[in-house]
Motif scaffolding. Sequence first.
Motif, mmCIF file in Angstrom:
data_model
loop_
_atom_site.group_PDB
_atom_site.id
_atom_site.type_symbol
_atom_site.label_atom_id
_atom_site.label_comp_id
_atom_site.label_asym_id
_atom_site.label_seq_id
_atom_site.Cartn_x
_atom_site.Cartn_y
_atom_site.Cartn_z
ATOM 1 N N MET A 70 0.772 -1.225 -0.384
ATOM 2 C CA MET A 70 -0.076 -0.105 -0.418
ATOM 3 C C MET A 70 0.983 1.123 0.305
ATOM 4 O O MET A 70 1.647 1.873 0.723
ATOM 5 C CB MET A 70 -1.258 -0.176 1.286
ATOM 6 N N LEU A 71 0.269 2.330 -0.650
ATOM 7 C CA LEU A 71 1.498 3.581 -0.638
ATOM 8 C C LEU A 71 0.372 4.348 0.397
ATOM 9 O O LEU A 71 -1.279 4.473 0.943
ATOM 10 C CB LEU A 71 0.907 4.279 -1.999
ATOM 11 N N ALA A 72 1.319 5.469 1.003
ATOM 12 C CA ALA A 72 0.378 5.495 2.777
ATOM 13 C C ALA A 72 1.016 6.746 2.657
ATOM 14 O O ALA A 72 1.719 7.130 3.523
ATOM 15 C CB ALA A 72 0.820 4.472 3.446
ATOM 16 N N PRO A 73 -0.088 7.755 2.371
ATOM 17 C CA PRO A 73 0.668 9.397 1.935
ATOM 18 C C PRO A 73 0.725 9.820 3.761
ATOM 19 O O PRO A 73 -0.868 9.564 4.198
ATOM 20 C CB PRO A 73 0.179 10.131 0.544
ATOM 21 N N VAL A 74 1.523 11.005 3.967
ATOM 22 C CA VAL A 74 1.245 11.883 4.929
ATOM 23 C C VAL A 74 1.051 13.241 4.479
ATOM 24 O O VAL A 74 1.681 13.771 4.257
ATOM 25 C CB VAL A 74 1.852 11.239 6.020
ATOM 26 N N ASN A 75 0.193 13.634 5.436
ATOM 27 C CA ASN A 75 -0.251 15.357 5.074
ATOM 28 C C ASN A 75 1.058 15.683 6.152
ATOM 29 O O ASN A 75 1.225 16.033 7.247
ATOM 30 C CB ASN A 75 -1.249 15.165 5.307
ATOM 31 N N PRO A 76 2.079 16.536 5.256
ATOM 32 C CA PRO A 76 2.883 16.751 6.253
ATOM 33 C C PRO A 76 2.834 18.133 6.825
ATOM 34 O O PRO A 76 3.998 18.575 7.630
ATOM 35 C CB PRO A 76 4.496 17.914 5.150
ATOM 36 N N SER A 77 1.690 18.810 7.136
ATOM 37 C CA SER A 77 1.006 19.731 7.949
ATOM 38 C C SER A 77 0.736 20.039 8.767
ATOM 39 O O SER A 77 0.776 20.201 10.071
ATOM 40 C CB SER A 77 0.089 20.599 7.097
ATOM 41 N N THR A 78 0.550 18.242 9.390
ATOM 42 C CA THR A 78 -0.251 17.881 10.361
ATOM 43 C C THR A 78 0.163 16.537 11.028
ATOM 44 O O THR A 78 0.336 15.951 11.981
ATOM 45 C CB THR A 78 -1.932 17.703 9.945
ATOM 46 N N GLY A 79 1.009 15.787 9.879
ATOM 47 C CA GLY A 79 1.076 14.736 10.175
ATOM 48 C C GLY A 79 0.506 13.475 10.158
ATOM 49 O O GLY A 79 0.984 12.330 10.554
#
Length: 454
Positions: free
Chosen positions: A1-10
């Motif tokens: 799975m590709l699991a992106p993370v919002n870098p503004s909120t973590g």
Amino acid sequence: MLAPVNPSTGKKLAEVESLTAQQASIEIDKANAAFPLWRDLALEQRARYLKSVAAAMRARKEELARLMAEEMGKPWREGLGEVEKGAMCAEYYADNAAEFLAAEELASDASHSYVCYQPLGTVLGVLPWNAPVWLALRFLAPALMAGNTCIMKADPNVPGTARVLTEAFHAAGLPQDVMINLPLETPLVGDVIDHPGIKAVSFTGSSNAGKKVAARAAAGLKPAVLELGGSDPCIVLADADLDKACDVITLSRMINAGQSCIAVKRLIVEEAVYDKVCDMLYERFTALATGDPLIADSQALGPIARRDLQLGLHDQVTRTIQAGARCLTGGDLPGGEGFFYPPTLLVDVKPGMAAFTEETFGPVLAVIKAKDFDHALQLANDTEYGLGSSIWCGDPQKGEMATQKLQAGQVAVNGIVKTDPRLPSGGIGLSGYGRELGPHGIREFVNTKQIWVA
């Protein structure tokens, strides 16, 4: 799975299912099957498709900008500009490919001899997260206009951006399977390069990853273009327009929160104006702030794209200070949510320090003192990288001399180092090889065929 993370909120974003190696192989076979029809289309027809792609991108520019802000932290205003630049790239190659690919008559002992440029087949683009729309178009537009079909492997950080960009291509009516997006985990990239249907590789990313891609492509005798990292120097001489220079240097270092391969990273200042330039940059850096990249009218810097990248950048800053550099502003690892990093000005940096020898991918500027013009050139070239470089000076002769002596793929005099669809871009040394953009870029993935007629 590709699991992106919002870098503004973590916080985690929606996961995307990754293709298996077998599923990826099937997609490559589809692109291979689509190649003959696309290859045989007249250039005028391919150009119409690319112009439709540009229109489809503009129609979804706000969605693409939002996704870039959420997935890798690009400020909203920069995201809109990136989509426009990508659309312009598609239009540029639509308008100019016929000229760039025209057969060249060459005199020989034949009655008729010439060189023509023909597509290779299916080309793989392995792309990074920091400019997911622009860097995709920089690969796709020339490769498609040359008659190749394209496989786009986007970075796992930006699956949503890659999906919507692909939908824009399909909305433009592009024939089936001419451009395919592979949502793929990074360890499977080697298998994709090895696939016999992949005829060439374009890679943008770090120097270490580029070495692996180059070795894998070379093992299959497949041509590759590598646009890798940089430790880009900028020289400021005493007779330069210092106000303008400091404005542009600050802009270059802070675009995309400093996450740009061609941004100024090492600032080399002639000693007569060294203290003054440091003071001027301090004023500019301390006026900057970080903030939510989704705020439309904000001038704030966005976050670093990932926690590991934020921590790695802070480690470089810490090691540079421990080695004797002074930090005038920034340099602290922020608390709170997200992966932000403050604008950081390091002065009295010397060769051998981390910020001098390594690529710093974030809003960190290393300032180095030079005795004179010749010493500045020596310091600028004291690097294994060679992507972009620049000089600010009032003497046109010194500016011209610097363009010849700076060891880099592109040099700017009294201006910002940037990528432009009209001009070739690329590096030497650890910054890679091959060229993208301009007339040179479209000829990277073609068969330069010699024709000799008795």
